[in-house]
Design an enzyme around this catalytic site. Structure first.
Site, PDB file in Angstrom:
ATOM      1  CB  THR A 126      -0.910   0.001   1.256  1.00 50.30           C
ATOM      2  OG1 THR A 126      -1.493   1.298   1.412  1.00 50.30           O
ATOM      3  CG2 THR A 126      -0.128  -0.314   2.532  1.00 50.30           C
ATOM      4  CG  ASP A 127      -1.179   5.027  -0.795  1.00 54.30           C
ATOM      5  OD1 ASP A 127      -1.651   4.443   0.196  1.00 54.30           O
ATOM      6  OD2 ASP A 127      -1.838   5.857  -1.460  1.00 54.30           O
ATOM      7  CD  GLU A 128      -2.953   3.707   4.833  1.00 54.80           C
ATOM      8  OE1 GLU A 128      -2.587   3.693   6.013  1.00 54.80           O
ATOM      9  OE2 GLU A 128      -4.133   3.825   4.483  1.00 54.80           O
ATOM     10  CE1 TYR A 150      -3.521  -2.388   5.953  1.00 53.95           C
ATOM     11  CE2 TYR A 150      -3.254  -0.047   5.454  1.00 53.95           C
ATOM     12  CZ  TYR A 150      -3.414  -1.359   5.033  1.00 53.95           C
ATOM     13  OH  TYR A 150      -3.445  -1.646   3.689  1.00 53.95           O
ATOM     14  CE  LYS A 154      -0.413  -4.544   3.158  1.00 47.48           C
ATOM     15  NZ  LYS A 154      -0.895  -5.874   2.680  1.00 47.48           N
TER      16      LYS A 154
HETATM   17  P1  NAD Z   1     -10.289  -6.656   2.549  1.00 44.69           P
HETATM   18  O1  NAD Z   1     -10.238  -6.348   4.012  1.00 44.69           O
HETATM   19  O2  NAD Z   1     -11.499  -6.348   1.765  1.00 44.69           O
HETATM   20  O3  NAD Z   1      -9.966  -8.207   2.310  1.00 44.69           O
HETATM   21  C1  NAD Z   1      -8.996  -8.901   3.015  1.00 44.69           C
HETATM   22  C2  NAD Z   1      -9.220 -10.378   2.747  1.00 44.69           C
HETATM   23  O4  NAD Z   1      -8.181 -11.119   3.425  1.00 44.69           O
HETATM   24  C3  NAD Z   1     -10.544 -10.911   3.305  1.00 44.69           C
HETATM   25  O5  NAD Z   1     -11.156 -11.756   2.356  1.00 44.69           O
HETATM   26  C4  NAD Z   1     -10.143 -11.695   4.550  1.00 44.69           C
HETATM   27  O6  NAD Z   1     -11.018 -12.756   4.849  1.00 44.69           O
HETATM   28  C5  NAD Z   1      -8.762 -12.193   4.136  1.00 44.69           C
HETATM   29  N1  NAD Z   1      -7.895 -12.498   5.283  1.00 44.69           N
HETATM   30  C6  NAD Z   1      -7.638 -11.698   6.364  1.00 44.69           C
HETATM   31  N2  NAD Z   1      -6.807 -12.328   7.218  1.00 44.69           N
HETATM   32  C7  NAD Z   1      -6.517 -13.537   6.663  1.00 44.69           C
HETATM   33  C8  NAD Z   1      -5.689 -14.620   7.052  1.00 44.69           C
HETATM   34  N3  NAD Z   1      -5.000 -14.589   8.200  1.00 44.69           N
HETATM   35  N4  NAD Z   1      -5.601 -15.694   6.223  1.00 44.69           N
HETATM   36  C9  NAD Z   1      -6.299 -15.735   5.053  1.00 44.69           C
HETATM   37  N5  NAD Z   1      -7.111 -14.748   4.639  1.00 44.69           N
HETATM   38  C10 NAD Z   1      -7.208 -13.642   5.429  1.00 44.69           C
HETATM   39  O7  NAD Z   1      -9.005  -5.934   1.952  1.00 44.69           O
HETATM   40  P2  NAD Z   1      -8.793  -5.193   0.554  1.00 44.69           P
HETATM   41  O8  NAD Z   1      -9.223  -3.797   0.682  1.00 44.69           O
HETATM   42  O9  NAD Z   1      -9.311  -6.042  -0.534  1.00 44.69           O
HETATM   43  O10 NAD Z   1      -7.186  -5.196   0.506  1.00 44.69           O
HETATM   44  C11 NAD Z   1      -6.495  -6.296  -0.068  1.00 44.69           C
HETATM   45  C12 NAD Z   1      -5.014  -6.023   0.008  1.00 44.69           C
HETATM   46  O11 NAD Z   1      -4.705  -4.800  -0.658  1.00 44.69           O
HETATM   47  C13 NAD Z   1      -4.506  -5.845   1.446  1.00 44.69           C
HETATM   48  O12 NAD Z   1      -3.238  -6.457   1.535  1.00 44.69           O
HETATM   49  C14 NAD Z   1      -4.391  -4.341   1.617  1.00 44.69           C
HETATM   50  O13 NAD Z   1      -3.370  -4.031   2.538  1.00 44.69           O
HETATM   51  C15 NAD Z   1      -4.015  -3.916   0.216  1.00 44.69           C
HETATM   52  N6  NAD Z   1      -4.424  -2.563  -0.200  1.00 44.69           N
HETATM   53  C16 NAD Z   1      -5.715  -2.140  -0.023  1.00 44.69           C
HETATM   54  C17 NAD Z   1      -6.081  -0.875  -0.489  1.00 44.69           C
HETATM   55  C18 NAD Z   1      -7.491  -0.342  -0.317  1.00 44.69           C
HETATM   56  O14 NAD Z   1      -7.710   0.841  -0.555  1.00 44.69           O
HETATM   57  N7  NAD Z   1      -8.460  -1.148   0.050  1.00 44.69           N
HETATM   58  C19 NAD Z   1      -5.135  -0.051  -1.128  1.00 44.69           C
HETATM   59  C20 NAD Z   1      -3.817  -0.520  -1.280  1.00 44.69           C
HETATM   60  C21 NAD Z   1      -3.487  -1.793  -0.822  1.00 44.69           C
HETATM   61  O1  DAU Z   2      -4.050   4.320   0.787  1.00 39.78           O
HETATM   62  C1  DAU Z   2      -4.280   2.944   0.692  1.00 39.78           C
HETATM   63  C2  DAU Z   2      -5.094   2.520   1.890  1.00 39.78           C
HETATM   64  O2  DAU Z   2      -6.380   3.073   1.702  1.00 39.78           O
HETATM   65  C3  DAU Z   2      -5.182   1.013   2.055  1.00 39.78           C
HETATM   66  O3  DAU Z   2      -3.902   0.495   2.316  1.00 39.78           O
HETATM   67  C4  DAU Z   2      -6.125   0.654   3.207  1.00 39.78           C
HETATM   68  O4  DAU Z   2      -6.301  -0.751   3.260  1.00 39.78           O
HETATM   69  C5  DAU Z   2      -7.458   1.316   2.954  1.00 39.78           C
HETATM   70  O5  DAU Z   2      -8.310   1.096   4.064  1.00 39.78           O
HETATM   71  C6  DAU Z   2      -7.302   2.813   2.726  1.00 39.78           C
HETATM   72  O6  DAU Z   2      -6.896   3.496   3.939  1.00 39.78           O
HETATM   73  P1  DAU Z   2      -7.533   4.910   4.355  1.00 39.78           P
HETATM   74  O7  DAU Z   2      -7.418   5.075   5.811  1.00 39.78           O
HETATM   75  O8  DAU Z   2      -7.036   6.004   3.494  1.00 39.78           O
HETATM   76  O9  DAU Z   2      -9.055   4.608   3.900  1.00 39.78           O
HETATM   77  P2  DAU Z   2     -10.460   4.889   4.613  1.00 39.78           P
HETATM   78  O10 DAU Z   2     -11.518   4.528   3.636  1.00 39.78           O
HETATM   79  O11 DAU Z   2     -10.538   4.311   5.973  1.00 39.78           O
HETATM   80  O12 DAU Z   2     -10.433   6.477   4.757  1.00 39.78           O
HETATM   81  C7  DAU Z   2     -10.234   7.322   3.629  1.00 39.78           C
HETATM   82  C8  DAU Z   2     -10.165   8.759   4.171  1.00 39.78           C
HETATM   83  O13 DAU Z   2     -11.445   9.124   4.689  1.00 39.78           O
HETATM   84  C9  DAU Z   2      -9.178   8.921   5.314  1.00 39.78           C
HETATM   85  O14 DAU Z   2      -8.547  10.199   5.216  1.00 39.78           O
HETATM   86  C10 DAU Z   2     -10.061   8.872   6.559  1.00 39.78           C
HETATM   87  C11 DAU Z   2     -11.377   9.471   6.065  1.00 39.78           C
HETATM   88  N1  DAU Z   2     -12.591   8.929   6.742  1.00 39.78           N
HETATM   89  C12 DAU Z   2     -12.781   7.592   6.734  1.00 39.78           C
HETATM   90  C13 DAU Z   2     -13.878   7.034   7.366  1.00 39.78           C
HETATM   91  C14 DAU Z   2     -14.091   5.536   7.378  1.00 39.78           C
HETATM   92  C15 DAU Z   2     -13.508   9.800   7.318  1.00 39.78           C
HETATM   93  O15 DAU Z   2     -13.337  11.029   7.289  1.00 39.78           O
HETATM   94  N2  DAU Z   2     -14.598   9.245   7.939  1.00 39.78           N
HETATM   95  C16 DAU Z   2     -14.815   7.897   8.007  1.00 39.78           C
HETATM   96  O16 DAU Z   2     -15.828   7.474   8.620  1.00 39.78           O
END
Ligand code: NAD
Ligand code: DAU
Length: 344
Positions: A126-128, A150, A154
């Site tokens: 992730t970019d985080e 988190y 990562k």
């Molecule tokens: P998500 O939370 O929707 O899905 C995570 C999945 O992993 C779920 O299906 C869960 O059941 C499974 N899981 C969790 N723990 C597990 C374990 N111990 N063993 C097997 N399976 C397990 O997440 P997402 O948003 O789809 O993110 C997927 C990946 O992409 C993650 O690695 C996250 O860090 C990364 N990512 C997410 C975002 C975003 O904005 N959502 C952005 C950049 C990177």
């Molecule tokens: O940047 C990549 C990441 O993006 C991924 O690695 C993470 O898995 C994914 O959850 C996401 O993280 P963020 O914290 O950026 O996403 P989130 O949707 O939780 O929040 C997006 C922005 O909105 C953040 O600045 C927090 C704000 N927010 C979020 C929630 C849930 C609010 O203001 N109110 C809210 O209730």
């Protein structure tokens, strides 16, 4: 590359990748390996339920024996790891599961994979990991400065991957995606949370002043970026997958309300997330040089996403019960009690 294990493939981005790969590559066998935590959902895989080149295994990436048995049973030669605890707010409430899955789970997959003699290992990151980017755009060689449990988990997972490349010569690649949105996203993350709350005329809790910046990437563009890196990425390298669509949270919120035809009075400014990163922004030139291009603009993607949640209440209504409501109470009850209506 023939038998690809996709861990976390029942989650939001993992399932988009599985649906894509199953449909595009009938010659590959895709094995989805997922623990089905609160975020895992077999409904996300309904479109490939009967596909002959797809298998589902319910198991934990931190369970060495389960990983070993699966690699052996399906002669796995490639691992793509999406499995993670992925929500920043939950990592602030309870970091434990994040260390177990995002660090120890990644180590377990790497170690068992190495012993099994797998080929390519792709870690979805992730970019985080770059932390707060006040100005400019992160490139892949920038240092890690993660700020939430988190993000730190990562970053630690990525460092394990690097060590297996350097020490054991494993064929590893890493992707770092930006904020992803689209269909089948668990309604705890900003966009699906706000859409589903607004549909029910409930308050939208904007953290702080709402002037934090995120770079939005459609889930299908994220999945295609992972595909390109899997097939063409250079061993030992990391690749940013950026939407290059930077927006203030408050502007995203206004855009959602407009698309939904809901009033701005739903917006409530609540106390900020602790350690909240103000801005993420990445440069995606390295991935573009492999031939990847984003297909969906944020405007198109947001409208399509709003429409999908309107049309698919069957998918999200059953999620917003039980554990979800407990989490909602812990995360938002006190915050909403301290909400203000200041307009931005
Ligand atoms: P998500 O939370 O929707 O899905 C995570 C999945 O992993 C779920 O299906 C869960 O059941 C499974 N899981 C969790 N723990 C597990 C374990 N111990 N063993 C097997 N399976 C397990 O997440 P997402 O948003 O789809 O993110 C997927 C990946 O992409 C993650 O690695 C996250 O860090 C990364 N990512 C997410 C975002 C975003 O904005 N959502 C952005 C950049 C990177
Ligand atoms: O940047 C990549 C990441 O993006 C991924 O690695 C993470 O898995 C994914 O959850 C996401 O993280 P963020 O914290 O950026 O996403 P989130 O949707 O939780 O929040 C997006 C922005 O909105 C953040 O600045 C927090 C704000 N927010 C979020 C929630 C849930 C609010 O203001 N109110 C809210 O209730």
């Amino acid at each position: 590359m023939k038998n690809i294990l996709v861990t976390g493939g029942a989650g939001f981005i993992g399932s988009a990748f599985v649906r894509r790969m199953v449909q595009r590559y009938p010659e590959f066998h895709i094995i989805t390996f997922d623990k089905l935590t609160y975020a895992g959902n077999l409904d996300n895989l309904l479109p490939v339920k009967d596909a002959p080149n797809h298998t589902f295994v319910r198991a934990d990436i931190a369970d060495r024996e389960a990983v070993r048995a699966t690699l052996e049973q399906y002669s796995v030669d490639t691992i793509v790891n999406f499995a993670a605890e992925s929500h920043v707010d939950r990592s602030i409430l309870d970091p434990d599961a994040f260390i177990r899955t995002d660090v120890f789970g990644v180590y377990t997959l790497l170690d068992v994979g190495r012993q099994h003699g797998i080929g390519r290992f792709l870690q979805v990151s992730t970019d985080e990991v770059y932390g707060d980017v006040h100005e400019g755009f992160s490139v892949e060689t920038d240092p890690f400065l993660p700020n939430s449990p988190y993000a730190a988990s990562k970053a630690a997972g990525e460092l394990m991957v690097r060590s297996y490349f350097v020490t054991y010569g494993m064929d590893t690649v890493v992707t770092r995606g930006s904020n992803t949105y689209g269909y089948y996203q668990y309604p705890e993350k900003l966009i699906p949370f706000f859409i589903t709350e607004a549909l029910d005329d409930r308050p939208l809790p904007v953290y702080g002043d709402g002037r934090q910046v995120r770079d939005w990437l459609h889930v299908d563009d994220h999945a295609s970026g992972v595909e390109v890196v899997l097939l063409h990425g250079k061993s030992g390298e990391a690749y940013n997958i950026a939407g290059e669509d930077l927006r203030y949270n408050i502007d995203v919120t206004h855009a959602l309300l407009k698309l939904l035809g809901k009033p701005e009075t739903l917006i409530k400014h609540v106390p900020d997330r602790p350690g909240h990163d103000r801005r993420y922004a990445m440069n995606a030139d390295k991935l573009k040089a492999l031939g990847w291009q984003r297909q969906m603009t944020f405007e198109q993607g947001l409208a399509a996403t709003v429409q999908w949640y309107q049309d698919n209440a069957w998918w999200w209504r059953k999620i917003k019960t039980g554990e979800y409501l407990e989490y909602y109470k812990r995360q938002y009850a006190a915050r909403l009690a301290n909400a203000t209506n200041v307009s931005s």
